[in-house]
Motif scaffolding. Structure first.
Motif: not given
Lengths: 149, 210
Positions: A58, A62, A105, A126-130, A141
């Motif tokens: 993970k 990331y 998403f 694993v999540n990442y916001f923009l 996301e």
């Protein structure tokens, strides 16, 4: 034939009985090798829990997203809903034996294809916001799904 | 004893096997707390980095919306809502208080616009006080709502806005206005909570708008 076999066995036993010293030395050598091998194996390669490895996967995923973000590529790919390009860019960060999928998403739904993980027992994400790109506010996301470990 | 003496080699092998078993047991038991500690540290580090990304991206909304000043505060509000929804789905907590201030590009006097955003997961009674003037109170602000008020200001002066809610919270936001330049100030108060760690930060960001 029977007599020859008996003779062979008798000679072998006689030979071994006269080689007790060498056999004794061989047994000691094997014992020392066994201990040394285990010591080297245990102390050079400390055991790790499977859970630790999963968290490492993970973390590496990331790191990959972070690197893409720093170069500006991540925002560009997301602006074009290009999950395939993001997935390809993660090759150096995630081992080949793992399966993975990248999904983008928006607020309400997935904009790119989501993998079906209902038959998979072990998977992580694993999540990442923009928030978008310059002059183009678009909250998104990015999720990287990893399985097959 | 005689049997043992005659089978010295085999005794060595048996002893070696016993020593190996002892070493493996010792190494595993000594290693277990260390392994668990390493695991916990990595999980915490991962969560902290994710929270940092979230906070950094909230600030980035202002950069992204830089050329549409009238949308900045709304976009920060919108992104806060978006992030909170996604984090809540993963059983993480997101609490956010935001104050956006924008001053006009004019000389002399102007109107300063102040917006208070409540994403604190609870209704609040917000208060804004400019310098030593009488505080302005909102009616009860529900969660996920905003409240805007305006002040007459003289360009080129420095002002302090005291941000408060429910009589228990108080933070100062410093506004350095500029003659003939529009200025935007964002005050962030973020608390992000997960299974491993909590991220808390309060800070102000200042921008001179085009």
């Amino acid at each position: 034939m029977c007599m020859e076999v008996t003779l062979f066995i008798r000679n072998t036993i006689f030979y071994l009985e006269n080689m007790k010293g060498q056999i004794y030395t061989l047994e000691v050598g094997i014992a020392i090798l066994m201990i040394l091998s285990i010591v080297i194996f245990l102390f050079l390669n400390p055991p790790e829990s499977p859970e630790y490895n999963v968290i490492n996967y993970k973390m590496n995923a990331y790191r990959g997203l972070e690197t893409l973000e720093r170069t500006g590529e991540l925002r560009r790919y997301i602006a074009g809903n290009n999950a395939t390009a993001i997935n390809g860019s993660l090759n150096p960060y995630i081992p080949n034996f793992l399966s993975r999928a990248v999904v983008i998403f928006n607020d309400t739904t997935n904009l790119t294809t989501k993998p079906s993980l209902s038959n998979i027992n072990n998977s992580v994400s694993v999540n990442y916001f923009l928030a978008g790109d310059f002059d183009d506010y678009k909250p998104r996301e990015v999720t990287v799904y990893i399985w097959g470990y | 004893m005689g049997v043992l003496m005659r089978n010295k080699g085999q005794m060595f092998l048996i002893t070696a096997t016993i020593i190996i078993v002892i070493l493996v047991l010792l190494r595993t038991s000594v290693n277990l707390p260390e392994m668990l500690q390493k695991e916990k540290e990595l999980k915490t580090r991962f969560e902290k980095e994710f929270f940092q990304n979230t906070a950094d991206e909230l600030v980035k909304v202002i950069d992204i919306s830089y050329h549409q000043p009238s949308n900045i505060t709304n976009n920060v509000f919108g992104f806060g809502n978006f992030t909170r929804k996604k984090m809540t789905e993963r059983l993480q907590s997101f609490e956010f208080l935001y104050v956006g201030v924008i001053t006009p590009a004019s000389s002399g006097n102007g109107i300063m616009n102040v917006t208070f955003v409540n994403l604190l997961n609870k209704p609040i009674n917000a208060t804004l006080q400019l310098n030593s003037f009488v505080p302005v109170n909102s009616s009860e602000m529900s969660d996920s709502s905003s409240w805007t008020t305006n002040y007459s200001i003289a360009q080129g002066q420095t002002y302090t806005i005291i941000v408060g809610y429910n009589g228990t919270y108080s933070e100062n936001v410093t506004i350095q206005t500029r003659v003939n330049k529009s200025v935007y100030i964002g005050f962030f108060d973020i608390t992000l909570t997960g299974p491993e760690t909590t991220y808390k930060d309060k800070f102000q960001k200042n921008y001179t708008l085009p």
